[in-house]
Design an enzyme around this catalytic site. Structure first.
Site, short mmCIF file in Angstrom:
data_model
loop_
_atom_site.label_atom_id
_atom_site.label_comp_id
_atom_site.label_asym_id
_atom_site.label_seq_id
_atom_site.Cartn_x
_atom_site.Cartn_y
_atom_site.Cartn_z
N ASP A 174 1.63 -13.38 -4.87
CA ASP A 174 0.84 -13.48 -3.64
C ASP A 174 -0.62 -13.55 -4.08
OD1 ASP A 174 -0.67 -12.99 -1.41
OD2 ASP A 174 0.28 -11.09 -0.89
N TYR B 72 -0.74 1.51 -4.76
CA TYR B 72 -0.24 0.42 -3.93
C TYR B 72 -1.04 -0.86 -4.09
CZ TYR B 72 1.37 -2.38 -0.10
OH TYR B 72 1.89 -3.40 0.64
N LYS C 122 4.06 -4.98 -1.98
CA LYS C 122 5.44 -4.80 -2.45
C LYS C 122 5.75 -5.83 -3.53
CE LYS C 122 7.87 -1.41 -0.85
NZ LYS C 122 7.94 -0.36 -1.84
#
Ligand code: F6R
Ligand code: MG
Ligand code: MG
Length: 368
Positions: A11, A230, A233
């Protein structure tokens, strides 16, 4: 002919939140791979699932080849440039390191690769999932390669009678690759005992026990482990060779009709059913639901046919409706109980900070 099939995804920026990459970004990625990959790659295909761009390619450099990984890394950097020019959200999100170190594994992008001697006809599937993590493939792989309830070939085809070997990785272990090899059918209770714990144990590969040929490869990267915090995902990719010695395409697709609940969804911190979607699908409801696409190809002397979309058929519309219902039912309980991931899997630090504050206010009552 011996070829390597690689799918590398990342991404590097998307439109309107974590929804989908822009057309311009995809075009730049395709241009760059076409130009810089000439002489190195035999063929390539660029697609996206949710906010992740996937580069599928063939070459003869083997698994983990520096040149191929470097090309993918540079390509994602070019994509990031477009993302920055256009002001896309999360530009360069999955490129966690500043400079290339020889292999994109452990740098952010997800990789699944296998090297094999092409069969006379070589059909295979490429799966890309968004808003979930690599354990999402545990159940469908178990059912497709070890359970005759989904894979009738395990009963019917003499070529599959000996079963398959599962290589399973402990993705919590960060000092190296901690793996175990277990054989179906003898070890299925052990395989099940590991695969139920999707956040820790992930199928890395599957091999035929008939002739040792590799059937499946999964990207096992955990961004959480690489970055220590984080960053999104892990949105795994998977390659599965099908037919003949391996399960049929339909047997591999069959378990995806369950819409099993996986980790991910909004802020990578919830549980949601995995929805099989058509190619180039976007993300929507509650930053999800977690989605998976499947493109089927044949490869011949390293060259791809055009893709056939595994989930673009009326049957899967019915599945998608059921999965929407399952998503809605769980979403109705918001953050309560099993709708949200356990403390250790929450992908944002907010609750951890809150807990530290609240912890100080707790008192243990004195016994009377
Ligand atoms: C989950 C995901 C999204 C974001 C959410 C908030 O994998 O990508 O659900 O976590 O949209 O995003 P930020 O923190 O970038 O505002
Ligand atoms: Mg994202
Ligand atoms: Mg993603």
């Amino acid at each position: 002919m011996k070829i390597t099939l690689s799918v590398i995804k990342a991404d590097v920026g998307s439109i309107g939140g974590h929804i989908k990459p822009s057309q311009k970004l995809l075009e730049r990625v395709n241009e760059y791979v076409t130009q810089e990959g000439s002489g190195l790659l035999i063929d390539h295909y660029i697609g996206h699932t949710g906010d992740d761009v996937a580069i599928l390619c063939t070459h003869q450099e083997g698994v983990g080849a520096r040149k191929v990984h470097k090309l993918a890394w540079e390509t994602f950097k070019k994509g990031t440039e477009v993302a920055k020019e256009e002001g896309l959200y999360g530009a360069g999100q999955d490129l966690l390191k500043d400079s290339f170190s020889g292999n994109v594994k452990g740098m952010g992008p997800g990789v699944a690769e296998m090297e094999f001697e092409e069969r006379e006809n070589e059909p295979f599937l490429v799966f890309c999932a968004d808003k979930t993590d690599p354990g999402a493939y545990n159940l469908p792989l178990y059912l497709a390669f070890a359970d005759p309830m989904h894979c009738s070939g395990l009963m019917l085809s003499p070529k599959m009678a000996r079963g398959f070997k599962f290589t399973i990785m402990d993705v919590e272990y960060t000092r190296g690759d901690r793996v175990v090899e277990l054989n179906a059918p003898e070890d299925i209770y052990d395989i099940a005992a590991l695969l139920r714990d999707c956040e820790r144990f992930v199928v890395e590969s599957i091999h035929s026990r008939e002739n040792g040929e590799q059937a499946a490869a999964v990207s096992t990267t955990r961004l959480h482990n690489i970055a220590g915090k984080y960053t999104g995902k892990d949105d795994p990719a998977m390659l599965v060779r099908v037919q003949g010695l391996f399960p049929a395409t339909g047997e591999v697709l069959s378990p995806f009709a369950i819409g099993h609940y996986v980790a991910g969804f909004m802020r990578g911190s919830h549980v949601g059913p995995l929805m099989p979607v058509k190619k180039n699908s976007v993300i929507s409801f509650f930053d999800g639901p977690p989605v998976v696409s499947c493109l089927a190809f044949c490869v011949h002397e390293g060259r791809f046919t055009e893709p056939a979309d595994g989930f673009d058929q009326p049957y899967w519309d019915w599945v998608r409706n059921n999965v929407s219902r399952k998503a809605t039912e769980l979403r109705q309980q918001g953050f309560f109980g099993s709708a949200m991931l356990p403390y250790s899997e929450l992908e944002y630090g907010g609750i951890v900070v809150k807990m530290e504050k609240i912890n100080k206010k707790f008192k243990v009552r004195k016994k009377k």
